[in-house]
Design a protein around this motif. Structure first.
Motif, PDB file in Angstrom:
ATOM      1  N   SER A 173     114.264  61.739  25.052  1.00 15.54           N
ATOM      2  CA  SER A 173     115.447  61.674  25.919  1.00 15.54           C
ATOM      3  C   SER A 173     116.397  62.839  25.691  1.00 15.54           C
ATOM      4  CB  SER A 173     116.191  60.358  25.691  1.00 15.54           C
ATOM      5  OG  SER A 173     116.605  60.240  24.338  1.00 15.54           O
ATOM      6  N   LEU A 198     118.584  55.686  30.959  1.00 13.16           N
ATOM      7  CA  LEU A 198     117.169  55.912  30.677  1.00 13.16           C
ATOM      8  C   LEU A 198     116.719  54.666  29.935  1.00 13.16           C
ATOM      9  CD1 LEU A 198     116.743  59.635  29.526  1.00 13.16           C
ATOM     10  CD2 LEU A 198     116.172  58.611  31.724  1.00 13.16           C
ATOM     11  N   MET A 251     114.086  56.193  34.921  1.00  9.14           N
ATOM     12  CA  MET A 251     115.358  56.776  35.339  1.00  9.14           C
ATOM     13  C   MET A 251     116.032  55.825  36.327  1.00  9.14           C
ATOM     14  SD  MET A 251     114.530  60.859  35.703  1.00  9.14           S
ATOM     15  CE  MET A 251     113.265  60.682  36.978  1.00  9.14           C
ATOM     16  N   TRP A 298     111.339  59.805  33.265  1.00 14.59           N
ATOM     17  CA  TRP A 298     111.998  60.990  32.720  1.00 14.59           C
ATOM     18  C   TRP A 298     110.967  62.021  32.257  1.00 14.59           C
ATOM     19  CZ3 TRP A 298     116.670  63.172  32.448  1.00 14.59           C
ATOM     20  CH2 TRP A 298     116.980  64.043  31.404  1.00 14.59           C
TER      21      TRP A 298
END
Length: 556
Positions: free
Chosen positions: A123, A214, A228, A421
């Motif tokens: 992330s 996230l 997302m 993501w």
């Protein structure tokens, strides 16, 4: 192209529930949060260990945190991890992060160092707020991350006076639940709030397409990846949930936050829905303390109760449950895992309130379908699609299979994620060009529009409502020097629904079940640890060498 059944479920809607929501009411989740905090300012917002805070206090504290985040140069789109159980700090920090325009990465406090390292690296979080009980894990992975800011907090930090001090003292020195840690750059969350008390964050322009969360999930491959979830996704699902709950009165209600708020079901349906309605949330940091939980329910009975099958079952088998006053309980919803008919029947007998099953997934923020809240008969359905949601059941060729025929459940609606993501390849596997999400779940729809789940995602294991993906378990097991091959499957368990069973071909003949389980405990969260290990000379495989988990499930 997937063609949906012509919204036949609408004819089964309760009269109070609108067919669609107005997503244009709010430009962002932050706007929805701020409006609710001010609208319900003088009402109780949350209660932890007997200490209550109002929405006005939460507004002030979350504003202070947002201002601090901005003072550190954190800007719209930057990621912050929240590694917290159900304590007051969670809503304060989550609301503050949203007001500052940050993307919240919800992080399981029980993660091992391996699991935490992957999530923080993937992330690219710039900051983390962690309960001090788990700060040692952050310390272990810190050098391998991009973290610039570490905030630490104690359970009692937001409980004023001697009571808060006593809570922290007991956890640190009596129960010894806080392991030693040393992070020189760490700052105390409480000190930050005190320093910035009274300050307001600078306005941040946010729209429906901007990311809010996230939310990590195994998806279809077992490799943890971030769904997302945008501000539009989250606003939509809060409004959809609120519309569905218009069947009953929720204003000034009492919710119980037993499911962890870092889990998407509890985040949306507990934290955000109760905020929207001005309901009070009773925070339960340790729902596994069932005697303590029952005493809490006796003291302040619930109006709305969300949980998973194993939680309902355990509570009903705890002495004192029969003395809880359920006269004001108007809604009980079970999600996260299948609700068992026997549990639903007994819940209705003991509480007088039907247990309505619902269904969704991380990728849909999460609510897709919920049963009608007043229906007293438990049918096994997971419900009707919520407002502004389409559900289509299709075959392998992408054609709608019609009613009462099993196929893959596909979903389209404003709550469907933006994708995974930094994983366009994985996104392409589940997101179709016309906005449909392939859920991987097999189900059917009846003439009334009710959805039924026929099978779970292929090979997925569900332990107490949490998804466990065999690929991850097998990968960790394969790292053990004594393991040649491994395959993980789910086996039925009365308490957890399922537990992990591991089938192993040994490289080292002296490897024991105890050795392997001890090894797994060091590398995966407790609910992922295999409860059974079976040693085999070989594992069943296809002609190209792929292990056949189905054959293991079907074996005697």
């Amino acid at each position: 192209m997937i063609m949906s059944v012509d919204r036949i479920w609408l004819k089964s809607y309760p009269p109070e529930v609108p067919h669609d929501i107005d997503l244009g009411q709010y430009s962002s989740l932050a706007e929805l949060i701020c409006e609710a905090l001010r609208k319900h300012a003088d009402q109780r917002a949350y209660v932890l260990l007997g200490h209550a805070v109002t929405f006005r206090e939460v507004d002030r504290l979350s504003a202070a945190f947002a201002a601090w985040l901005q003072s550190k140069g954190l800007k719209k789109g930057d990621r912050i991890a929240l590694m917290l159980p159900n304590v007051l700090q969670y809503p304060v920090a989550m609301f503050g992060a949203q007001r500052a325009g940050l993307v919240v990465v919800n992080t399981n406090p029980l993660y091992t160092a391996d699991e935490l390292r992957h999530q923080l690296q993937d992330s690219g979080v710039a900051a983390i707020l962690v309960l001090e009980n788990f700060a040692h894990t952050v310390q272990e992975v810190l050098a391998d991350t991009q973290l610039k800011h570490v905030l630490v907090t104690g359970v009692g930090d937001l409980i004023p006076g001697a009571k808060g001090w006593a809570v922290n003292f007991v956890l640190r020195h009596v129960k010894r639940e806080v392991r030693p840690w040393n992070i020189p750059q760490a700052v105390r969350f409480k000190a930050v709030l005190d320093e910035f008390d009274g300050r307001m964050p600078a306005p941040v322009q946010l729209g429906h397409s901007d990311l809010a969360f996230l939310q990590y999930t195994g998806g279809t491959t077992g490799v943890a990846k971030g769904a997302m979830l945008s501000h539009g996704n989250m606003v939509a699902n809060v409004l959809q949930s609120e519309a569905w709950f218009s069947q009953i009165a929720l204003d000034n209600a009492t919710f119980y936050f037993a499911l962890p708020l870092y889990h998407i079901f509890s985040l949306t349906a507990n934290c955000l829905l109760s905020l929207r309605r001005g309901a009070v949330g009773i925070l339960v940091p340790n729902p596994r303390d069932f005697p303590g939980f029952v005493k809490l329910l006796q003291k302040e009975p619930p109006n709305c109760f969300l949980g998973v099958n194993t939680l309902f079952n355990a509570l009903m088998n705890t002495p004192g449950f029969e003395r809880i006053d359920f006269s004001k309980l108007v809604a009980t919803v079970g999600g996260g895992m299948a609700v068992q008919a026997a549990v639903a029947r007994r819940w209705l007998e003991l509480t007088g309130c039907p247990l309505a099953q619902g269904w969704g997934l991380t990728e849909t923020s999460p609510v897709v379908a919920v049963c009608r809240l007043r229906d007293r008969e438990f049918t096994g359905a997971v419900g009707l699609p919520v407002p502004s949601t389409e559900v289509s059941i299709r075959d392998d060729d992408g054609k709608d299979v019609g009613l009462n025929t099993a196929g893959e459940i596909c979903v389209r609606g404003p709550q469907v994620m933006q994708g995974y993501w930094n994983r366009p390849d994985e996104t392409a596997k589940v997101m179709l060009p016309d906005g449909w999400l392939r859920t991987g779940d097999i189900g059917r729809m009846d003439e009334a529009g009710f959805v039924y789940i026929e099978d779970r995602k292929k090979d997925m294991i569900t332990v107490s409502g949490f998804n466990v993906y065999p690929n991850e378990i097998e990968d960790v097991a394969a790292r053990h020097p004594g393991v040649f091959e491994a395959a993980a499957i789910g086996v039925p368990d009365e308490r957890s629904g399922e537990v992990v069973a591991l089938y192993v071909v040994r490289k080292d003949p002296s490897l024991t079940e105890e050795d392997l389980i001890a090894y797994m405990r060091k590398h995966v969260t407790s609910y992922k640890v295999p409860r059974q290990v079976h040693f085999r000379k070989e594992l069943p495989k296809t002609n190209v060498g792929k292990i056949l988990r189905r054959a293991l499930r079907d074996a005697p």
